[in-house]
Design a protein around this motif. Structure first.
Motif, PDB file in Angstrom:
ATOM      1  N   ALA A 168       0.671  -0.958   0.060  1.00 60.01           N
ATOM      2  CA  ALA A 168       0.090   0.116   0.076  1.00 60.01           C
ATOM      3  C   ALA A 168       0.807   1.307  -0.141  1.00 60.01           C
ATOM      4  CB  ALA A 168      -0.976  -0.046   1.154  1.00 60.01           C
ATOM      5  N   ARG A 169       2.055   1.293   0.810  1.00 62.41           N
ATOM      6  CA  ARG A 169       2.495   2.420   0.882  1.00 62.41           C
ATOM      7  C   ARG A 169       3.369   2.703  -0.389  1.00 62.41           C
ATOM      8  NH1 ARG A 169       6.434   3.634   6.022  1.00 62.41           N
ATOM      9  NH2 ARG A 169       7.875   2.154   5.253  1.00 62.41           N
ATOM     10  N   PRO A 170       3.978   1.838  -0.933  1.00 62.30           N
ATOM     11  CA  PRO A 170       4.770   1.835  -2.211  1.00 62.30           C
ATOM     12  C   PRO A 170       3.802   2.350  -3.409  1.00 62.30           C
ATOM     13  CG  PRO A 170       5.789  -0.098  -1.222  1.00 62.30           C
ATOM     14  CD  PRO A 170       4.454   0.385  -0.340  1.00 62.30           C
ATOM     15  N   LEU A 171       2.492   1.679  -3.236  1.00 65.47           N
ATOM     16  CA  LEU A 171       1.754   2.042  -4.443  1.00 65.47           C
ATOM     17  C   LEU A 171       1.305   3.522  -4.071  1.00 65.47           C
ATOM     18  CD1 LEU A 171      -0.665  -1.049  -4.679  1.00 65.47           C
ATOM     19  CD2 LEU A 171       0.549   0.193  -6.396  1.00 65.47           C
ATOM     20  N   SER A 172       0.942   3.992  -2.928  1.00 62.83           N
ATOM     21  CA  SER A 172       0.731   5.217  -2.535  1.00 62.83           C
ATOM     22  C   SER A 172       1.695   6.302  -3.162  1.00 62.83           C
ATOM     23  CB  SER A 172       0.269   5.535  -1.005  1.00 62.83           C
ATOM     24  OG  SER A 172       0.015   6.713  -1.034  1.00 62.83           O
ATOM     25  N   ARG A 173       2.768   5.980  -2.668  1.00 64.18           N
ATOM     26  CA  ARG A 173       3.910   6.898  -3.157  1.00 64.18           C
ATOM     27  C   ARG A 173       3.958   6.935  -4.912  1.00 64.18           C
ATOM     28  NH1 ARG A 173       9.075   4.740  -1.248  1.00 64.18           N
ATOM     29  NH2 ARG A 173       9.087   3.425  -3.102  1.00 64.18           N
ATOM     30  N   LEU A 174       3.768   5.806  -5.276  1.00 65.80           N
ATOM     31  CA  LEU A 174       3.756   5.572  -6.842  1.00 65.80           C
ATOM     32  C   LEU A 174       2.387   6.487  -7.308  1.00 65.80           C
ATOM     33  CD1 LEU A 174       4.698   4.390  -9.565  1.00 65.80           C
ATOM     34  CD2 LEU A 174       3.201   2.650  -9.217  1.00 65.80           C
ATOM     35  N   VAL A 175       1.313   6.343  -6.776  1.00 67.24           N
ATOM     36  CA  VAL A 175       0.109   7.247  -7.226  1.00 67.24           C
ATOM     37  C   VAL A 175       0.373   8.751  -6.912  1.00 67.24           C
ATOM     38  CG1 VAL A 175      -2.146   8.074  -6.624  1.00 67.24           C
ATOM     39  CG2 VAL A 175      -1.529   5.536  -6.555  1.00 67.24           C
ATOM     40  N   ASN A 176       1.142   9.299  -6.062  1.00 63.60           N
ATOM     41  CA  ASN A 176       1.613  10.610  -5.858  1.00 63.60           C
ATOM     42  C   ASN A 176       2.368  10.889  -7.013  1.00 63.60           C
ATOM     43  OD1 ASN A 176      -0.267  10.785  -3.375  1.00 63.60           O
ATOM     44  ND2 ASN A 176       1.379  10.275  -2.236  1.00 63.60           N
ATOM     45  N   GLU A 177       3.636  10.162  -7.072  1.00 62.97           N
ATOM     46  CA  GLU A 177       4.294  10.496  -8.308  1.00 62.97           C
ATOM     47  C   GLU A 177       3.566  10.658  -9.548  1.00 62.97           C
ATOM     48  OE1 GLU A 177       7.498   7.706  -8.153  1.00 62.97           O
ATOM     49  OE2 GLU A 177       8.502   8.733  -6.422  1.00 62.97           O
ATOM     50  N   MET A 178       2.827   9.671  -9.821  1.00 61.62           N
ATOM     51  CA  MET A 178       2.043   9.716 -11.019  1.00 61.62           C
ATOM     52  C   MET A 178       1.232  11.216 -11.192  1.00 61.62           C
ATOM     53  SD  MET A 178      -0.437   6.800 -12.171  1.00 61.62           S
ATOM     54  CE  MET A 178       0.752   5.614 -12.251  1.00 61.62           C
ATOM     55  N   GLN A 179       0.629  11.344 -10.133  1.00 62.91           N
ATOM     56  CA  GLN A 179      -0.076  12.677 -10.081  1.00 62.91           C
ATOM     57  C   GLN A 179       0.458  13.958 -10.573  1.00 62.91           C
ATOM     58  OE1 GLN A 179      -2.332  12.501  -6.465  1.00 62.91           O
ATOM     59  NE2 GLN A 179      -3.848  11.286  -7.380  1.00 62.91           N
ATOM     60  N   THR A 180       1.918  13.896  -9.979  1.00 62.23           N
ATOM     61  CA  THR A 180       2.855  15.083 -10.428  1.00 62.23           C
ATOM     62  C   THR A 180       3.477  14.969 -11.552  1.00 62.23           C
ATOM     63  OG1 THR A 180       4.721  13.757  -9.233  1.00 62.23           O
ATOM     64  CG2 THR A 180       3.183  15.300  -7.762  1.00 62.23           C
ATOM     65  N   ILE A 181       3.579  14.058 -12.475  1.00 57.72           N
ATOM     66  CA  ILE A 181       4.094  13.915 -13.722  1.00 57.72           C
ATOM     67  C   ILE A 181       3.211  14.466 -14.576  1.00 57.72           C
ATOM     68  CG2 ILE A 181       4.923  12.512 -15.462  1.00 57.72           C
ATOM     69  CD1 ILE A 181       5.785  10.474 -13.380  1.00 57.72           C
ATOM     70  N   ASN A 182       3.843  15.443 -15.504  1.00 53.87           N
ATOM     71  CA  ASN A 182       3.188  16.087 -16.747  1.00 53.87           C
ATOM     72  C   ASN A 182       3.458  15.104 -17.974  1.00 53.87           C
ATOM     73  OD1 ASN A 182       1.947  17.555 -18.838  1.00 53.87           O
ATOM     74  ND2 ASN A 182       3.170  19.237 -18.417  1.00 53.87           N
ATOM     75  N   PHE A 183       2.324  14.396 -18.404  1.00 54.43           N
ATOM     76  CA  PHE A 183       2.517  13.210 -19.238  1.00 54.43           C
ATOM     77  C   PHE A 183       2.783  13.982 -20.746  1.00 54.43           C
ATOM     78  CE2 PHE A 183       0.995  10.646 -16.190  1.00 54.43           C
ATOM     79  CZ  PHE A 183       1.563   9.425 -16.348  1.00 54.43           C
ATOM     80  N   TYR A 184       2.371  15.240 -20.843  1.00 51.74           N
ATOM     81  CA  TYR A 184       2.218  16.005 -21.914  1.00 51.74           C
ATOM     82  C   TYR A 184       3.860  16.626 -22.286  1.00 51.74           C
ATOM     83  CZ  TYR A 184      -2.521  15.782 -22.479  1.00 51.74           C
ATOM     84  OH  TYR A 184      -3.879  15.380 -22.491  1.00 51.74           O
ATOM     85  N   GLN A 185       4.798  16.727 -21.100  1.00 47.56           N
ATOM     86  CA  GLN A 185       5.903  17.141 -21.150  1.00 47.56           C
ATOM     87  C   GLN A 185       6.558  16.173 -20.055  1.00 47.56           C
ATOM     88  OE1 GLN A 185       5.989  21.307 -20.680  1.00 47.56           O
ATOM     89  NE2 GLN A 185       5.845  21.648 -22.942  1.00 47.56           N
TER      90      GLN A 185
END
Length: 804
Positions: A168-185
């Motif tokens: 759960a904790r690694p997934l939560s960190r992965l989700v937070n990182e995913m939300q911060t990534i700009n997939f257009y750049q």
């Protein structure tokens, strides 16, 4: 945790439930055994009325604590024994018992006496306290459930701790990182790796990083593609703008979301000015058309299918009416459903169709109505005249000797004359009358609403005819020449019973030919005698139609004879008609009918085939030499057919004869029509080994001028010059001159109609090569002519043997 706990409770509950069912079944079996054991004692107690024995039996039952009461009752209802247990303590699990079953349950058994005939003597009854029965089960089950719950809670808690820290904790960190990534750049942004872990989550992180790298590459590629697409879109737009079609797209609100230059220029606007404007505002001068167009749009949107419109009209900004052929199709345009319309301009085609329709009903030279329009309008006029009871007239007008103008001055001059005649005819009649040209130099006038009285109608028709003849009689000035034309007019009045349009025209034509036969330049009204003649003509025409299928035609053969030796040089095939009732009918009666009806085409082909069959037969029998010629007459109508040459070739292929033995006779009328076409036809058939003879030579004024051009091998002097040859000096001069001219041109000369010895001697002196006529033989059937050929063959053989 909740799912694990719930699953544990369900499994534990299932275990308790199956234990309860087992306990319930065991208790039921036990109570039934109790009844079986107590029944004999209770039966003896009732039979002996022994209350003490009954009490002992009841006491035996009551020793079980879960039995609440018991009694023994005889058949009369007397209670022999009855005991009850009173519970002074509160029952702990009574609520649960009442929830899943009932508090008390009664068991009863019937008591019988006798061994053979059983008699009911009483009952033994007892009531069981189910709560007391299940009390221990309840206690054990609750203990078991409590222990199971504690175990499940411990396991779930351990699993929770494990999953939280490991997943759960690694997934939560992965989700937070995913939300911060700009997939257009994405640039250098990547997910944090999980150390040395090799599980699925670690693979997910690695796959995510690979995805980011792929996205970055895809974005770079997309940017380059978008640049190329923009250029391609610009080029495509240029192409669409330069297409010779009209392209537009409309949304469901009727607004134009796209239009090419061609479509926009029709309304005097640019594509940018048109975009997002309503069609009703753009083409405000064509409201009726717009409603129809928008109706097509609705069909496309509603049914999601293509719509083809063969024709729709628009009004351009210059006021010019345009005709389009359009194809409507559904399309997604910038995420919006639109109707794409591609239209082609068919205005020129519409004009051509109108011109063709005009040409279908009008004569191209004069602009007058043609036969097709004449028939339709005359049909209506006949019905109108019959309905309103007035008379009209049909005038058939033929220009006299018009072909001489064409022949001497050329067809362009003839066309000038025909146009002037058409103009004068229109000026000679009333506006409500009809002037039509049938073709050539034939015109028809339909005079309408002359009068309600027949005599007055005839009088008025005669006045108009005289006016027409006067107008046409005025000289036509052309190139310092005054061209004069006269006309022969045949007239017929209508309505007249059930006479049809075609009959009226035929009657008028018949009357016109009466004028021609009477010397031309006159008037003739159709009368009863002409009607009778026309009727006979129709009867004759009908009989001739049957003659070919009924095998009534025959070919007779008239010999052609060498003037010097008297030997046969060939023959001429002549058509004969053997009527089943009237016998042989004169060719002078039926040949002209075959010509006028068009049957001469079919009959002429039969003559060609029959003559070839006879010639083939005689050649096979050895009585026809290769230097002999069989002549057949070809009508002008048959000769001028476009497929005449092909039909002759096919006939010679189907019925082959020796090359150079078939001869075709043509008359001056064949030549006059089109000299170049005639020569071309003759030359093409000459390649097939067919020779040509010019029949009735000397009867036409222009035959001599054609001789030097026509590929003919024989001249046939008409019998009209031979008939009075012994008496008429002019005929002698003419025959001698024609014979001399033929020899000078290298042509063979044949004299027709030789009936006397004197005529034969004269043509021999004049240098004629061959002759035909009754002096040697009449036209005779094929079997009789074969005898002549056989005799001729014997003479030739005898002559050859003597010479040898």
């Amino acid at each position: 945790m909740l799912i694990g706990l719930s699953l544990g409770l369900v499994l534990s509950g299932s275990h308790v439930y199956w234990g309860f069912l087992r306990q319930q079944q065991e208790h039921t079996d036990f109570n039934e055994r109790v009844l079986e054991l107590i029944a004999p004692t209770a039966t003896r107690a009732i039979e002996t009325s022994d209350n003490e024995l009954a009490s002992e039996a009841v006491s035996g039952i009551m020793k079980y604590e879960f039995i609440q009461s018991a009694n023994i009752i005889d058949a009369s209802g007397n209670v022999l024994a009855d005991q009850r247990r009173y519970n002074r303590q509160k029952e702990q699990f009574l609520w649960l018992t009442e929830l899943i079953d009932k508090h008390f349950q009664q068991y009863s058994a019937e008591l019988f006496s006798g061994d053979e005939q059983k008699v009911l003597i009483g009952h033994v009854n007892f009531v069981v306290n189910l709560n007391s029965v299940y009390d221990q089960l309840y206690r054990d089950s609750f203990g078991y459930l409590l222990a199971e719950i504690v175990k499940i809670l411990i396991l779930v808690s351990l699993l929770f701790v494990f999953l939280y820290f490991y997943m759960a904790r690694p997934l939560s960190r992965l989700v937070n990182e995913m939300q911060t990534i700009n997939f257009y750049q994405p640039k250098s942004q990547r997910f944090t790796r999980l150390g040395d872990r090799k599980d699925e989550l670690s693979q997910l992180v690695e796959s995510g990083n690979e995805l980011l790298e792929s996205v970055e590459l895809a974005l770079d590629s997309q940017r380059s593609i978008e640049g190329a697409l923009r250029k391609s879109e610009e080029h495509l737009r240029q192409l669409i703008d330069r297409l010779p079609v009209y392209v537009s797209a409309r949304n469901s609100e009727g607004r134009v979301v796209f239009a090419n230059n061609a479509w926009a220029s029709v309304f005097g606007l640019s594509p940018d000015q048109i975009r997002f404007n309503r069609l009703v505002d753009i083409a405000s001068d064509a409201q009726d058309n717009i409603l129809e167009v928008l109706g097509h749009d609705r069909v496309v949107f509603k049914e999601d299918r293509d719509v083809f419109v063969a024709e729709e009209s628009w009004l351009s900004v210059e006021g010019r009416e345009l005709f389009w052929q359009s194809h409507y199709t559904p399309l997604k345009f910038h995420d919006e459903s639109v109707v794409l319309v591609v239209s082609t301009d068919i205005s020129d085609r519409k004009k051509n169709e109108a011109d063709i329709a005009y040409m279908a009903y009008h004569d191209p030279l004069t602009g007058l109505p043609n036969r097709l329009q004449l028939v339709e309008r005359l049909e209506n006029e006949l019905h109108r005249a019959a309905r309103h009871k007035y008379f009209g007239a049909v005038l058939f007008i033929d220009l006299d000797q018009f072909k001489y103008i064409n022949d001497s001055l050329g067809h362009p001059v003839g066309d000038v004359v025909l146009k002037e005649v058409a103009h004068r005819l229109e000026n000679s009649v009333r506006e409500e009358d009809l002037v039509a040209r049938l073709g050539g130099d034939e015109f028809v006038l339909v005079l309408t609403v002359l009068d309600t009285k027949f005599s007055e109608s005839v009088k008025k028709a005669s006045e108009i005819i005289n006016k027409v003849r006067t107008e046409l009689g005025v000289p036509i000035a052309h190139d310092n020449m005054d061209l004069r034309v006269t006309c022969s007019v045949g007239a017929v009045m209508f309505p007249d019973g059930n006479v049809t349009v075609h009959e009226l025209l035929r009657f008028a034509d018949t009357a016109m030919y009466q004028v021609k036969e009477g010397g031309r330049n006159g008037i003739a009204f159709f009368n009863e005698a002409m009607a009778e003649q026309a009727k006979n003509q129709l009867v004759l025409e009908a009989e001739l139609h049957k003659a070919l299928s009924a095998d009534q035609y025959e070919l007779f053969y008239q010999a052609k004879v060498d003037v010097q030796t008297g030997m046969l040089t060939g023959a001429e095939a002549l058509l004969r008609w053997k009527h089943p009732e009237r016998g042989y009918v004169s060719p002078g009666i039926f040949i002209s009918v075959l010509e006028s009806s068009g049957m001469i085409i079919e009959v002429g082909q039969w003559i060609l085939e029959e003559a070839c069959r006879s010639l083939q037969k005689w050649q096979a029998l050895g009585v026809w030499n290769d230097d002999m010629h069989l002549s057949i007459n070809i009508s002008p109508r048959q000769f001028r057919r476009s497929d005449f040459v092909d039909e002759v070739k096919k006939t010679l292929m189907d019925i082959p004869v020796h090359r150079g033995t078939l001869d075709i006779e043509i008359t001056e009328s064949v030549v006059i029509g089109n000299i170049e076409e005639t020569i071309s036809t003759m030359e093409e058939l000459a390649l097939e080994g067919i020779s040509f003879s010019l029949d009735d030579f000397g009867t036409g004024y222009s035959s001599i001028s054609y001789l030097k051009r026509l590929p003919v091998s024989t001249l046939k002097i008409d019998q009209s010059f031979i008939r009075d040859l012994g008496e008429d000096r002019s005929d002698k001069v003419l025959v001698e001159s024609m014979s001399s001219m033929g020899r000078l041109l290298g042509l063979k000369v044949v004299a027709e109609g030789v009936e006397e010895q004197e005529q034969l001697e004269l043509i021999r002196d004049f240098g004629c090569d061959e002759y035909q006529g009754y002096f040697f033989s009449r036209p005779i059937p094929a079997d009789q002519f074969y005898k002549l050929l056989h005799e001729n063959s014997l003479k030739q053989s005898l002559k050859a043997s003597r010479a040898g």
